[in-house]
Design a protein around this motif. Sequence first.
Motif, PDB file in Angstrom:
ATOM      1  N   ARG A 146      -3.235  78.358 -19.878  1.00 29.81           N
ATOM      2  CA  ARG A 146      -3.582  79.676 -20.400  1.00 29.81           C
ATOM      3  C   ARG A 146      -4.855  80.197 -19.741  1.00 29.81           C
TER       4      ARG A 146
ATOM      5  N   GLY B 292      -6.994  83.753 -20.628  1.00 31.43           N
ATOM      6  CA  GLY B 292      -6.953  84.951 -21.455  1.00 31.43           C
ATOM      7  C   GLY B 292      -5.716  84.932 -22.324  1.00 31.43           C
ATOM      8  N   LYS B 293      -4.941  86.014 -22.284  1.00 28.25           N
ATOM      9  CA  LYS B 293      -3.715  86.093 -23.097  1.00 28.25           C
ATOM     10  C   LYS B 293      -2.476  85.608 -22.350  1.00 28.25           C
ATOM     11  N   ALA B 294      -2.637  85.293 -21.073  1.00 32.51           N
ATOM     12  CA  ALA B 294      -1.494  84.869 -20.255  1.00 32.51           C
ATOM     13  C   ALA B 294      -1.281  83.370 -20.370  1.00 32.51           C
ATOM     14  N   SER B 295      -0.028  82.958 -20.551  1.00 33.92           N
ATOM     15  CA  SER B 295       0.302  81.538 -20.668  1.00 33.92           C
ATOM     16  C   SER B 295       1.570  81.235 -19.889  1.00 33.92           C
TER      17      SER B 295
ATOM     18  N   TYR C  65      -4.777  85.800 -13.420  1.00 34.16           N
ATOM     19  CA  TYR C  65      -5.403  86.380 -14.613  1.00 34.16           C
ATOM     20  C   TYR C  65      -6.835  85.875 -14.809  1.00 34.16           C
TER      21      TYR C  65
END
Length: 394
Positions: free
Chosen positions: A220, A222-225, A248
Amino acid sequence: MTSPLGTHDAIILGAGAAGMFCAAMAGQRGRRVLLLDHAEAPGKKILISGGGRCNFTNLGTAPDRYLSANPHFAKSALGRYTAQDFLALVERHGIAWHEKTLGQLFCDGSARQIVELLLGECAMGGVTIQLGASITDVDHADGHFRVTTSKGVAEAPALVIATGGPAIPKLGATGFAYDLARRFGLKVVEPRPALVPLTLGADQALFRDLSGVSTPVAARAGKASFREAALFTHRGLSGPAILQVSSYWKHGESIAIDFLPEQPRGWLREAKRSEPRLGLRALLNRQLPDRLATTLAERIALPSELGNCRDALLEQAEAQLAGWRFTPNGSEGFAKAEVTVGGISTADLSSQTMEARKVPGLYAIGEAVDVTGWLGGYNFQWAWASGWAAAQAI
């Protein structure tokens, strides 16, 4: 004295994926197209892609799999020229292909087949290709672009910037697209390396001892996974999951890795109840490579048997394994980046045609534009879609 390259309907700068496809599609619409490149051979980046088999598109292509200052910009082009459209072209050329994980399509044979496809399509469109042509000047007056090169001068009412970004400079990549865009008054979103390995500092040097170890994770930033494999290297972290989150990640931020994404909450407490004499290292060794299991167990430092651990301590260990923090001190840069995040600002381009709003006849496509896809064929699909959109407008 160099000979003139003549007058055309469109001049396309860059014989990569986007440039060749745009040239072919415009040529097949009856346009007289000149395709210029400073390299001595076309499609160099295509040839090394996908381990030499070219991951030419992704069946899961959708606008939310692209990064851009304007997340809506890519919708129009991607919707009008789809992964299925390019796949149909691949099949028309008799190229055998296969699907790997997550919708990724590869040639069964060689990436050279995609280059040959593009050259064949250019030939069908009567495209003039001039390689080894270094550009020394670009002028614009009276609705015409005049491009001066080492091979002569060419003129056209349309000019397409398809020279990519600075990723992989050993293949001849430069920031030329940005210099040209700025010259015509277009803004450029600060470019940075993307789909690139991340480096770790001395404080996390213990993990360098794991160089060569790979394991499936959820990474992960930030909000990206992303759930794919991570690879430890002598410099830091790589592998598909890390390359994905690198797009990201921003300097100074940390990334989190879940080393056991398949495990349900409370799995360590359950292991304590079912096998109280088992140690954490032995338990991790069932699911992770030996060296990684040993390193993680040493870092967490639980008592030797799970049965001797308080539940709160096990919950803490579980949380650590599910969100192990790494703070990269950088990346391996443009030299190792597959693509570039940033580029010519979409605010200055039409999402329908890729034409510059303030400079009629000037277009920008492919990686030169501030649209960057995930790993797995998405950037090729953007090259095809943006090239097709510009070709319809030329």
